[in-house]
Design an enzyme around this catalytic site. Structure first.
Site, PDB file in Angstrom:
ATOM      1  N   ARG A 375       0.858  -1.188   0.000  1.00  0.00           N
ATOM      2  CA  ARG A 375       0.000   0.000   0.000  1.00  0.00           C
ATOM      3  C   ARG A 375       0.890   1.233   0.000  1.00  0.00           C
ATOM      4  O   ARG A 375       1.841   1.315   0.773  1.00  0.00           O
ATOM      5  CB  ARG A 375      -0.914   0.024   1.228  1.00  0.00           C
ATOM      6  N   ARG A 405      -6.158  -5.365  -1.251  1.00  0.00           N
ATOM      7  CA  ARG A 405      -7.596  -5.098  -1.195  1.00  0.00           C
ATOM      8  C   ARG A 405      -7.892  -3.607  -1.058  1.00  0.00           C
ATOM      9  O   ARG A 405      -7.369  -2.921  -0.183  1.00  0.00           O
ATOM     10  CB  ARG A 405      -8.230  -5.852  -0.030  1.00  0.00           C
ATOM     11  N   HIS A 435       2.775  -9.845   0.598  1.00  0.00           N
ATOM     12  CA  HIS A 435       2.445  -8.952   1.707  1.00  0.00           C
ATOM     13  C   HIS A 435       3.691  -8.548   2.510  1.00  0.00           C
ATOM     14  O   HIS A 435       3.602  -7.792   3.474  1.00  0.00           O
ATOM     15  CB  HIS A 435       1.428  -9.661   2.618  1.00  0.00           C
ATOM     16  N   HIS A 592       0.096  -2.047  14.920  1.00  0.00           N
ATOM     17  CA  HIS A 592       0.184  -2.797  13.670  1.00  0.00           C
ATOM     18  C   HIS A 592       1.370  -3.764  13.634  1.00  0.00           C
ATOM     19  O   HIS A 592       1.441  -4.626  12.763  1.00  0.00           O
ATOM     20  CB  HIS A 592       0.286  -1.800  12.506  1.00  0.00           C
TER      21      HIS A 592
END
Length: 686
Positions: A375, A405, A435, A592
């Site tokens: 991202r 996504r 990822h 996170h």
């Protein structure tokens, strides 16, 4: 323990308990008032995504056949019903918080969110002028009739369902739809201040105030509008615990649908019954899809609610700290060649990562850059640095995950930009999302290749780096770096290598290696050696991994876990998980980072990772977990985790009752991890 008797919380239900913790922050009066509005926004945005991704999968499972319960171990129809009950209760709490707490407290601050019925003449004229100049041309009302198909409503768009009628007349009312243009205009309009009173009105209510100017050609004196929002199926995602044949059936059923199936209709609960019935009939919705709400939808927009009051109504934003002994005015390569450095985001600056890439772009000794991107920020300085490197003749190899996504379109845009500038772009793997968050720079020193690496728990994204708590490691450990080189070579060839000595890489090795680490703790516990585990992550839902953690707990291994989101494991079950404790920290930053600490007989092993303990992260994604080998960095991570384990202000217990009970300080000292970590890192500079 058999799978049928394994004590687990359903992952969807567990996720709703997590979102309840977000709602708790909105209810917490110690949180600054504007921040409480923003937590309502986050709650709403989270729920939108839940209905776009998770609920559609359950819905399809419920529709497939009677074997769904047997395949899954639970009844999807029953879970859907439970979801509806929980969400309705949460929406009631949400509405009560907004209308009876936050609105009133804003008024005490002389800030008023007013509607179309609360306008005086001057403010009314101001808004009619705004409506005519900026808003009217963007509105496209759709007139509805029984002889025309009902329009396809956009996913998550806000519409007014409008009724035009004449009072006391038997003439049939007309219906219309008009989309509120929140994508092109600000949702909140600040009105001129009066007597030190400040007023804000939503775009929705400006349209309500001027409805007669939209439908002026019709001779209907009464025009009324009610908000609706439709959430559609956005993606199929199913755990591999289901048989391949079952997955194939699901995939085929999805391919038959050209558009996302409507999953949730959020509606203004003051809508008249006949209007509501007309709408539900036209949309062909069942009762489980209907969620009553208030007059405002897409509450996610409140993340941008303007603070027109005191600065104390928001969290203070402390300046990012410097990393001790890592100087941005000097060569970062020279500095990290001597030792590893850890960047703790958002407490410390993301500029260190940008500096790393910028220096690589102009350093004549640098020949090649490899990086994975998942991202990216809207105006990405990471991308700019990579483009600059390509222009300077470096070989830049960039893997952009096009299947990230809801970031697919953004990543396609950056892919095109990079390719135009001569960057080699790898689009990723067909069946596996990439990822991992890794970067490797090759530098020629004394006629040989020397590698400089950055490995992280979070994305190369300078925007989220200000909001997400992550760890980013600089290392020149050549064992780790050479294994990264091997991994990047495999990604380019679209093959998976295994037998890494330092790295733990999904999809081939992560599950096996974590099991081995847990088995080692179980052996040490049985042999009377120091044993224990501290596991921090976003989510824990993989049933086999939970079973392994249960096994460790039942063997007497002390397990401490920090899990922000879903946790399907149930702590405190006698004879099984009484040695397992789980907390969840929800505060001003989003936790996170993924951190694993294994006692290992007294010689602790510490790992950082991009992976949660979800089936997809373990078996169906390319994830990289990496050891922390530098003693100073290891001590720093251990200190940070210890601070988080002490939290008794923003930590909630995950327990058998699922009541999100806060850990209370009692008469002892109050600890708030995110504040305490900032102070800890600040003191390290001195």
């Amino acid at each position: 323990m058999s799978k049928q008797k394994r004590p687990l919380i359903n992952r969807e239900i567990s996720w709703l308990y997590f979102n309840e913790r977000v709602l708790q922050e909105a209810a917490d009066k110690s949180v600054p008032l504007i921040e409480r509005l923003r937590f309502l926004s986050i709650f709403s945005s989270n729920l939108d995504e839940f209905y776009r991704v998770r609920v559609p999968t359950l819905s399809r499972l419920a529709d497939i056949n009677a074997k769904a319960k047997e395949q899954l171990g639970y009844n999807p129809k029953k879970i859907l019903k439970e979801i509806k009950e929980i969400v309705v209760k949460q929406e009631r709490k949400f509405d009560d918080l907004y209308e009876n707490d936050i609105i009133k407290e804003l008024a005490e601050e002389k800030i008023f969110i007013i509607n179309e019925h609360q306008l005086n003449v001057a403010r009314g004229e101001f808004l009619r002028k705004y409506f005519r100049e900026k808003l009217l041309s963007t509105l496209v009302p759709l007139m509805l009739s029984d002889d025309k198909p009902f329009p396809e409503l956009k996913d998550r768009a806000i519409y007014f369902f409008v009724r035009l009628r004449k009072e006391g007349k038997e003439e049939k009312a007309k219906y219309s739809l008009v989309e509120i243009p929140v994508e092109s205009l600000e949702r909140f309009i600040v009105l001129p201040e009066t007597n030190n009173l400040r007023f804000v009105i939503l775009l929705d209510d400006i349209i309500r105030y001027c409805l007669n100017e939209i439908y002026f050609i019709f001779d209907y004196p009464t025009v009324e509008a009610y908000s609706i929002q439709l959430t559609r199926d956005a993606e199929l995602e199913i755990d591999r615990t289901v048989s391949e044949k079952f997955i194939e059936t699901l995939t085929k059923s999805l391919q038959k649908r050209k558009k996302g199936k409507p999953m949730r209709l959020l509606y203004d609960n003051s809508i008249p019954h006949e209007m509501f019935k007309y709408l539900v009939d036209k949309l062909h919705l069942d009762a489980d899809s209907l969620i009553p709400g208030n007059r405002y939808h897409n509450f996610k927009d409140f993340i941008a609610f303007p603070n027109i009051g005191r600065k104390e109504l928001e969290y203070t934003k402390p300046a990012p700290l410097e990393v001790p002994d890592l100087d941005l005015s000097k060569s970062i390569f020279n500095q990290i060649s001597g030792r590893d450095y850890l960047i703790n985001l958002p407490y410390q600056s993301f500029d260190y990562i940008i500096h790393f890439l910028r220096e690589a772009a102009i350093d004549p000794k640098v020949t090649e850059i490899h990086i994975t991107l998942y991202r990216l920020a809207e105006n990405s300085r990471v991308i700019n640095a990579l483009i600059n490197a390509a222009r300077n003749g470096k070989k830049v190899n960039c893997l952009i995950e096009l299947k990230a996504r809801f970031d697919e379109q953004n990543n396609i845009y950056w892919t095109n930009r990079l390719e135009e500038e001569g960057v080699f772009v790898n689009y990723g793997l067909l069946d596996y999302k990439v990822h991992s968050k890794i970067c490797l720079i090759t530098r020629i020193e004394k006629r040989r290749s020397v590698y400089y690496a950055n490995l992280a728990t979070g994305n190369f994204n300078e925007k989220s780096a200000k909001l997400y708590c992550d760890h980013s490691l600089f290392t020149t450990h050549q064992g780790i770096a050479k294994e990264l080189k091997k991994l990047f070579r495999g990604l380019e060839k679209k093959v998976f290598y295994n037998d890494y000595k330092y790295l733990i890489v999904s999809p081939l090795e992560t599950r096996r290696k974590i099991y081995a680490l847990i088995d080692n703790e179980i052996r040490n516990q049985k042999d009377g050696k120091p044993a224990g585990m501290i596991l921090k992550m976003n989510s824990l839902a993989d049933e086999e991994m939970i079973e392994k953690i249960y096994e460790a707990g039942a063997a007497g291994v002390k397990v401490q876990m920090i899990i922000r989101g879903m946790c399907c494991l149930i702590p405190g079950v006698p004879g099984l998980s009484e040695n397992i404790k789980v907390i969840s920290i929800i505060d001003k930053y989003l936790e996170h980072a993924r951190v694993w600490i294994f006692t290992n007989g007294g010689d602790e092993k510490v790992f950082l990772s991009s992976a949660d303990f979800l089936t997809r992260n373990l078996d169906r994604r390319v994830e990289v977990s990496f050891p922390v080998l530098d003693p100073r960095v290891k001590e720093e991570i251990r200190d940070i985790i210890s601070i988080q384990l002490k939290d008794n202000t923003k930590a909630r217990e995950i327990n058998r009752q699922n009541n999100n009970r806060y850990r209370k300080p009692g008469r002892g000292k109050r600890y708030r991890a995110q504040n305490d970590i900032y102070i800890y890192l600040k003191n390290k500079r001195q």
